[in-house]
Design an enzyme around this catalytic site. Structure first.
Site, PDB file in Angstrom:
ATOM      1  N   ALA A  69      -3.372  -5.730  -1.556  1.00 12.06           N
ATOM      2  CA  ALA A  69      -4.674  -6.348  -1.751  1.00 12.06           C
ATOM      3  C   ALA A  69      -5.081  -6.142  -3.208  1.00 12.06           C
ATOM      4  O   ALA A  69      -4.623  -5.202  -3.865  1.00 12.06           O
ATOM      5  CB  ALA A  69      -5.693  -5.707  -0.809  1.00 12.06           C
ATOM      6  N   GLY A 113      -1.057  -4.090   1.302  1.00 15.04           N
ATOM      7  CA  GLY A 113      -1.279  -5.319   2.067  1.00 15.04           C
ATOM      8  C   GLY A 113      -0.089  -6.261   2.014  1.00 15.04           C
ATOM      9  O   GLY A 113       0.111  -7.064   2.928  1.00 15.04           O
TER      10      GLY A 113
END
Ligand code: CO8
Length: 262
Positions: A69, A113
């Site tokens: 992320a 992520g």
């Protein structure tokens, strides 16, 4: 929809073809910001609904699948913001709703992520350059998109704990031994191998393919949704800590974090 951070193409000669989605934000190591995740969700759902598509491949560049992320985007988030927005069910969970097979083709880094998105695919084929990791603790978080739930299911508790608690990366050979990836191939053969696997799937009957996917996934459900909700709340809660801001500020300033709560 024109995509800013994705390249999308269609491959194959048969009646059913493969939809290829390539993450393309190379300067930021394919960091997954809100825009990328919105686009990724839209591209996946478009292929899922397209009757000429039998299989979907998700990939990155030869250097990075995705480095997680977007830390620059998250650095100023706080608990109230991420909890209210349920950061971010809207687009991070789309891959889990795709009913057609999705193969992740991973070369280079798949971290945080990025590793979680790869694990949301039905299986991963890796280049020998692939490196997997869940380094969220090094930026003051815990994994927030399934890392604490899917990684132990894939590689067992010992390796999952090792990776999550130390943040160390696993190379492609170890990932194959541990069961995180289904095959490892030379980097320059990755796309050929993955598109060939996708083509094989496209040659099968779609109802049995889709039902087989559902059945295999049932083997992993059970308490997974509870685990994911719990994980998400812990992920949200960490935005209420000084260490999250310190971890992210330090990353962006390229210095070693000085965590307060050691
Ligand atoms: N976010 C934002 N920018 C990033 C990220 C990232 N995750 N990763 C790399 N970048 C940027 C760097 O800041 C750098 O930018 P600039 O050129 O402007 O300085 C550029 O990409 C290149 O990066 P490096 O110079 O660091 O490249 P290296 O080759 O030296 O290192 C690494 C590559 C190893 C990938 C390194 O960049 C790295 O460690 N990145 C961070 C990895 C990480 O910690 N990921 C976890 C993030 S947290 C997370 O993923 C939580 C997921 C939860 C999702 C829940 C949703 C509901």
């Amino acid at each position: 929809m024109p995509y800013e951070h994705l390249l999308v193409s269609v491959h194959g000669e048969g009646p059913l073809k493969t939809g290829l989605v390539q993450l393309n934000r190379p300067k930021q190591m394919n960091a997954l910001n809100d825009r990328v995740m919105d686009e990724l969700g839209a591209a996946l759902l478009a292929f899922d609904q397209d009757e000429s598509i039998g299989c979907i491949v998700l990939t990155g560049t030869d250097k990075v699948f995705a480095a997680g992320a977007d830390i620059a985007e998250m650095a100023d988030y706080d608990f109230i913001k991420v909890y209210k927005a349920n950061f971010i069910s809207r687009n991070w969970e789309t891959l889990g709703r795709v009913r057609k097979p999705v193969i992740a083709a991973v070369a280079g880094y798949a971290l945080g992520g990025g590793c979680e998105v790869a694990m949301m695919a039905d299986f991963i084929i890796a280049a020998d350059t692939a490196r997997f990791g869940q380094p969220e603790l090094t930026v003051g978080l815990v994994p927030g998109a399934g890392g604490t739930q899917r990684l132990p299911r894939a590689v067992g508790k010992a390796k999952a704990m090792d990776m999550v608690l130390t943040g160390r990366m696993m190379d492609a050979a170890e990932a194959e031994r541990a069961g995180l990836v289904s095959r490892v191939v030379a980097a320059d053969e990755l796309m050929q191998e993955v598109l060939s696997a996708a083509d094989t799937i496209c040659g099968l009957g779609m109802p049995s393919v889709m039902l087989a996917k559902e059945c295999v996934n049932r083997a992993f459900e059970g308490a997974l949704s509870e685990g994911l909700t719990y994980e998400r709340r812990m992920f949200h809660a960490l935005f209420g800590t000084e260490d999250q801001h310190e971890g992210m500020d330090a990353f962006l300033a390229k210095r070693t974090p000085q965590f307060k709560h050691r």
